[in-house]
Design a protein around this motif. Structure first.
Motif, short mmCIF file in Angstrom:
data_model
loop_
_atom_site.label_atom_id
_atom_site.label_comp_id
_atom_site.label_asym_id
_atom_site.label_seq_id
_atom_site.Cartn_x
_atom_site.Cartn_y
_atom_site.Cartn_z
N LEU A 161 0.83 -1.20 0.00
CA LEU A 161 0.00 0.00 0.00
C LEU A 161 0.86 1.25 0.00
N CYS A 162 0.52 2.20 -0.87
CA CYS A 162 1.24 3.48 -0.92
C CYS A 162 0.24 4.62 -0.91
N GLY A 163 0.41 5.56 0.02
CA GLY A 163 -0.39 6.76 0.05
C GLY A 163 0.29 7.88 -0.72
N THR A 164 -0.38 9.01 -0.84
CA THR A 164 0.21 10.16 -1.51
C THR A 164 1.22 10.85 -0.61
N VAL A 165 2.17 11.53 -1.23
CA VAL A 165 3.18 12.31 -0.50
C VAL A 165 3.22 13.71 -1.08
N THR A 166 3.15 14.69 -0.20
CA THR A 166 3.25 16.10 -0.58
C THR A 166 4.58 16.65 -0.10
N TYR A 167 5.33 17.29 -1.00
CA TYR A 167 6.57 17.94 -0.62
C TYR A 167 6.26 19.37 -0.19
N LEU A 168 6.51 19.67 1.07
CA LEU A 168 6.13 20.96 1.63
C LEU A 168 7.16 22.04 1.28
N PRO A 169 6.71 23.28 1.19
CA PRO A 169 7.66 24.39 1.05
C PRO A 169 8.39 24.62 2.36
N PRO A 170 9.42 25.47 2.36
CA PRO A 170 10.12 25.75 3.62
C PRO A 170 9.14 26.25 4.68
N PRO A 171 9.38 25.88 5.95
CA PRO A 171 8.45 26.28 7.00
C PRO A 171 8.62 27.76 7.35
#
Length: 294
Positions: free
Chosen positions: A115-125
């Motif tokens: 099983l693989c879910g989606t991954v979001t690459y976040l901008p710098p915090p």
């Protein structure tokens, strides 16, 4: 179903703590949180007194200080299985689980499925750091992987698109796959190898909607020049095992920059010894019949 979350860590304690915080507020909490430390004695202190409580497993660094990512994941799985886990959820240390990630993995899990879910690459915090509640609004999921709707599961996925940032499988399926090949050390190749090994043993790849993970920002090199020798060495291992070179996009970028060269006659990639790399002399990487780089 007893659910264990497994993550491996070598530094990045701020990222690890936010992951732990995300697990604490999810709609499904882990029964076990296994953190595998790679030459990182301080990780346990970073997690102490927080929820969910973490169980740490120490794994030494490999030859020449290379991170044993494959061996560390296997060690985490062994600990989770020894504790009675029925479902193993692997999260990269930089990944914060969405509030329904564990619940969706648990309700979707089936023997014979990866099983693989989606991954979001976040901008710098921002200066004050990320806030869990705002993570879903900061960026869309990575476009290089399927993004099913929240209630959907896409079966029959391409195993070469598997990535180890966020995935889950039942204890039985883990045993069927045989785990990660521990001949891989350092960066690159071990996750695609694992997926192809799973495919060869009849394990399907499912993309699970509604199971998001949010990858916290950190500086990276494109291409990852600091991992050049790891990629060439692990690539040769992969070539010996599966007949093709992995990470071809990176290999081409290394070649374009004069950092690596390919010899078509011998099917060999070699580093060129250019400045800016960790090694000082050119090294050739060709797989032998047993799949070991030499």
């Amino acid at each position: 179903m007893r659910l264990a979350v497994i993550t491996v860590v070598a530094g990045r304690h701020r990222h690890l703590r936010l992951q732990q915080a995300g697990l604490a507020v999810g709609t499904r909490r882990p029964d076990r949180y296994v953190v595998v430390t790679m030459d990182d004695d301080a990780a346990a202190d970073a997690l102490a007194g927080r929820h969910p409580a973490a169980r740490t497993v120490a794994v030494p660094l490999g030859a020449e200080g290379r991170m044993p990512l494959a061996a560390a994941r296997n060690a985490g799985a062994r600990r989770a299985l020894a504790d009675g886990a029925d479902l193993l959820v692997f999260l990269d240390v930089d990944c914060v689980p969405g509030e329904n990630l564990l619940a969706r993995y648990a309700e979707t899990a089936a023997d014979g499925a990866l099983l693989c879910g989606t991954v979001t690459y976040l901008p710098p915090p921002p200066p004050e750091g990320y806030r869990l509640a705002t993570l879903p609004d900061l960026a869309p999921p990575h476009p290089g992987r399927p993004v099913p709707e929240d209630a959907r599961v896409l079966r029959g996925g391409d195993h070469r698109l598997f990535w180890s940032l966020s995935f889950a499988l039942t204890a039985r399926t883990w045993r069927d796959t045989g785990g990660f090949c521990e001949d891989y050390t350092g960066y690159g190749g071990e996750d695609t190898d694992f997926a192809l090994q799973a495919a060869g043993r009849g394990v399907d790849l499912w993309w699970v909607g509604g199971a998001p993970a949010y990858h916290q920002h950190h500086p990276v090199s494109r291409p990852p020049v600091e991992h050049l020798d790891d990629i060439l060495r692990n690539g040769a291992l992969f070539k010996g095992r599966w007949g093709t070179w992995p990470m071809e996009g990176w290999l081409r970028e290394f070649a374009d920059r004069g950092l690596a060269a390919y010899d078509r006659d011998t099917d060999t990639w070699r580093s060129t010894g250019e400045a800016g790399r960790r090694t000082r002399t050119p090294t050739a990487y060709r797989a032998d019949r047993a799949g070991r780089p030499r």
